[in-house]
Motif scaffolding. Sequence first.
Motif, PDB file in Angstrom:
ATOM      1  N   GLU A 588      14.764  15.362  13.562  1.00  0.00           N
ATOM      2  CA  GLU A 588      14.790  16.989  12.875  1.00  0.00           C
ATOM      3  C   GLU A 588      14.373  17.090  11.454  1.00  0.00           C
ATOM      4  O   GLU A 588      13.993  18.043  11.329  1.00  0.00           O
ATOM      5  CB  GLU A 588      16.171  17.705  13.322  1.00  0.00           C
ATOM      6  CG  GLU A 588      16.341  19.321  12.530  1.00  0.00           C
ATOM      7  CD  GLU A 588      15.231  19.764  13.809  1.00  0.00           C
ATOM      8  OE1 GLU A 588      15.828  19.024  15.018  1.00  0.00           O
ATOM      9  OE2 GLU A 588      15.578  20.813  14.471  1.00  0.00           O
ATOM     10  N   ILE A 589      15.275  16.019  10.811  1.00  0.00           N
ATOM     11  CA  ILE A 589      14.232  15.774   9.155  1.00  0.00           C
ATOM     12  C   ILE A 589      13.185  15.456   9.522  1.00  0.00           C
ATOM     13  O   ILE A 589      11.906  15.810   8.581  1.00  0.00           O
ATOM     14  CB  ILE A 589      15.178  15.479   9.148  1.00  0.00           C
ATOM     15  CG1 ILE A 589      16.850  15.020   8.404  1.00  0.00           C
ATOM     16  CG2 ILE A 589      14.587  14.273   7.438  1.00  0.00           C
ATOM     17  CD1 ILE A 589      17.790  14.406   7.805  1.00  0.00           C
ATOM     18  N   LYS A 590      12.629  14.720  10.674  1.00  0.00           N
ATOM     19  CA  LYS A 590      11.076  14.084  10.679  1.00  0.00           C
ATOM     20  C   LYS A 590      10.309  15.404  10.704  1.00  0.00           C
ATOM     21  O   LYS A 590       9.250  16.004  10.156  1.00  0.00           O
ATOM     22  CB  LYS A 590      11.208  13.109  10.805  1.00  0.00           C
ATOM     23  CG  LYS A 590      11.795  11.810  10.356  1.00  0.00           C
ATOM     24  CD  LYS A 590      11.310  10.608  10.898  1.00  0.00           C
ATOM     25  CE  LYS A 590      12.232   9.876  12.296  1.00  0.00           C
ATOM     26  NZ  LYS A 590      12.056   8.675  13.507  1.00  0.00           N
ATOM     27  N   ILE A 591      10.786  16.074  11.820  1.00  0.00           N
ATOM     28  CA  ILE A 591       9.646  17.034  11.953  1.00  0.00           C
ATOM     29  C   ILE A 591       9.553  18.017  11.119  1.00  0.00           C
ATOM     30  O   ILE A 591       8.567  18.120  10.398  1.00  0.00           O
ATOM     31  CB  ILE A 591      10.714  17.331  13.746  1.00  0.00           C
ATOM     32  CG1 ILE A 591      10.406  16.606  14.564  1.00  0.00           C
ATOM     33  CG2 ILE A 591       9.720  18.880  13.907  1.00  0.00           C
ATOM     34  CD1 ILE A 591      11.099  16.638  16.250  1.00  0.00           C
ATOM     35  N   ASN A 592      10.840  18.397  10.494  1.00  0.00           N
ATOM     36  CA  ASN A 592      10.491  19.595   9.643  1.00  0.00           C
ATOM     37  C   ASN A 592      10.028  19.149   8.926  1.00  0.00           C
ATOM     38  O   ASN A 592       8.830  20.102   7.591  1.00  0.00           O
ATOM     39  CB  ASN A 592      12.074  20.144   9.488  1.00  0.00           C
ATOM     40  CG  ASN A 592      12.825  21.502  10.658  1.00  0.00           C
ATOM     41  OD1 ASN A 592      11.989  22.648  10.891  1.00  0.00           O
ATOM     42  ND2 ASN A 592      13.331  20.393  11.351  1.00  0.00           N
ATOM     43  N   VAL A 593       9.987  17.950   7.846  1.00  0.00           N
ATOM     44  CA  VAL A 593       9.570  17.388   6.512  1.00  0.00           C
ATOM     45  C   VAL A 593       7.864  17.577   7.484  1.00  0.00           C
ATOM     46  O   VAL A 593       7.001  17.609   6.357  1.00  0.00           O
ATOM     47  CB  VAL A 593       9.952  16.107   6.096  1.00  0.00           C
ATOM     48  CG1 VAL A 593       9.271  15.454   5.049  1.00  0.00           C
ATOM     49  CG2 VAL A 593      11.610  16.149   5.693  1.00  0.00           C
ATOM     50  N   ILE A 594       7.515  16.738   8.351  1.00  0.00           N
ATOM     51  CA  ILE A 594       5.702  16.455   8.674  1.00  0.00           C
ATOM     52  C   ILE A 594       5.755  18.127   8.398  1.00  0.00           C
ATOM     53  O   ILE A 594       4.620  18.823   8.039  1.00  0.00           O
ATOM     54  CB  ILE A 594       6.052  16.517   9.620  1.00  0.00           C
ATOM     55  CG1 ILE A 594       6.162  14.846   9.600  1.00  0.00           C
ATOM     56  CG2 ILE A 594       4.178  17.134  10.162  1.00  0.00           C
ATOM     57  CD1 ILE A 594       5.320  14.054  10.180  1.00  0.00           C
TER      58      ILE A 594
END
Length: 701
Positions: A588-594
């Motif tokens: 969830e962090i990786k998707i939102n950061v990108i």
Amino acid sequence: MKIGYFTIVLILLVGCAQNAPRNEDPSAEKIEVIKQLIGSARNSTELPLEERRQFLQKAQEITFALRNDTLLLNNLSDISLAYKNLSDSLNFRKTNTQVMFMSKETELYTTLGNSHWDLAAFLENNGVLDSSFYHYQKALNSFELLPVDPTSRSLKAKMLYSMGRIQDSYKDYLGAETSVTDALRIFSDLGDTKRVYNCYNLLGIIASGMGNSDKSLEYFQKARSYIDDMESMDRIKYTEQTQNNIAHEFLKKEDYGRAKVAFGELLQNEGIFARNPELYSLSLSSRAYSLYKDENDLETAKKLLQQAIRINDSIDYSFDQPRAKYYYAEILAGQGDTANAITYAQESRDLAKQTYNNDRLLEVLRLLTKLDSNNAAAYSNEYYDLNETIKAEERTKRDKFARIRMETDEIAQENVVLTRQSQIWAGISVLTVIFLLGGYIISVQKISNDRLKSEEKQQKLNQKVYDLMLQQQGKFQEGKQLEQKRISEELHDGVLGEMLGIRLILSALNNKDDEASVRKRSDFLERLQHVEEDIRTISHELNDAAYKKFHNFILSVETLLSETEDSSMAKCSLTYSNEVNWDRLWMEIKINVIRIIQESLKNSTTHGHSENIKVNFDVQGEKLKVTIADDGIGFDVDKGKKGIGLKNIASRVEKIKGTLTVDSTKNVGTTIVVTIPCKYEKLAAAPNTDDEDFEQQVINA
């Protein structure tokens, strides 16, 4: 108005503490100020004693404000020792007593032992040797209560060595030999070369006092064998000390020929006079007496003794002056100059009394009894009284040392008895508890067996229900994913494409020049653009494939930056640490950061007209910090209305429990900082291994 040096230094110390980088522990700053105050008291030798004492008093005030008992006592112990170094015996004894009492109450045995050690050294320096021995013994008892490690063992050995030194001074040779031998055993195990040397050297002195010259020389030779492993300055110091001890033992056993040679070799050492004038003077008088006894060389012996006497006067070496004058008196008597011999003998007697050198005083009284026939009876009586007094005092001291050791042994024995009694009662209590527990467990076990049978039946039924639910859930999830993919494709390929076409048509119609048409079309364009962004966001989140393409997080970000460079004039860069396993971040962090980076890049190139965009990842403790900085035209952050891009970024930051900071300056650029709590995916369980294989893997790794 005059300001004292103490006030100035205190202001500087407090100012340094206030300006120093803040530490999470406020006591760290206090400890630093305390250390600086103690250092100023010790090192400011140019200041009056009262001002140096004020430093220590201020250090005490700050120390008593500390909440940690260990820190408080350690610093108070240092302050006590500083008072001792200032020769402020009153404040030293007062502070030392405080440390001793508080350490005993809190059972901090290291500090308690150190306080007894400091007091023992103070008493020894002031000649109160029996009390000094008592406190060395108390320090030893405290250190014996510490966990056994190299530090505690070394502390115990140091106390034993100090006790042996005092016992030797009172001719308690057997007790001294026992104490020093115990210390030697520990220092040898620890590999403490210098202290091993000191133990062998002291054992040599003890053996000499017992009249065993051969054993004494053996110990001195053993001590000499450890000198080569010392540092250069220590080697010179201890080599000369050992040479003197060996030569002195030859002199004592009346082997004057070897004593003469040994003292001669010692005097030939380069720089010995400048380095140690006391040892040089002592060796001169000893060599002179050896020459007189071995060769009857009276003139050379007299010259050497005269030189030694002059040196003793010039350096105020009162310890050896009685011996030098005693030797000179004996040589004068050998030449028949009885009058001058008596004069020098009387001077030797007076100096021996002043320096409390009873051994030398006894020798010179014997000589005066032979030389001065008129006063022979008086000298003889004085000799007898002094000899009896010395013997009685030594006997009293030896008995006192024995009582101290005996009391210590009795306490230790009582502790052993109490420990055994405690163990017996503990064993009885444990057996009683085991018996009661056994009965309770048997009854509980019967109830548990009946309950387990019932639960086993229920578990089988639950398993069947669970299997059916899993099957149903699988079918539901499969249908959900297919439906999400279908909706995603419809939105992206159908609705989104159609709206993009409408926006392009409206852009073409915007060529009309009337103000109302331009404003209206502009509003429609902005609304369509907002709808387009919302649909794109929904499309990406619905499509499960978006999750799968981020299997390599850094590579995905680099690809995004590369695509931005290809579609714009901006130059993009990424910095990050290779020590972080970025792919283990929560999906969830990786998707939102990108998505946040994607939105920021679009704002920087489309609205900010940026030429350079920098992205940085930094993990600080349990936080991930993402920084996106550009050199575009910037915007007014305080403006009430915000664009959809920033709203989307804020929404995503809130979704992952992060914080957002936007800093923008007109014609300078914009910096977006997102701080997110780090969460990581769980690692797969390692295969099971036996202990030996696992240990080998760790060693190989």
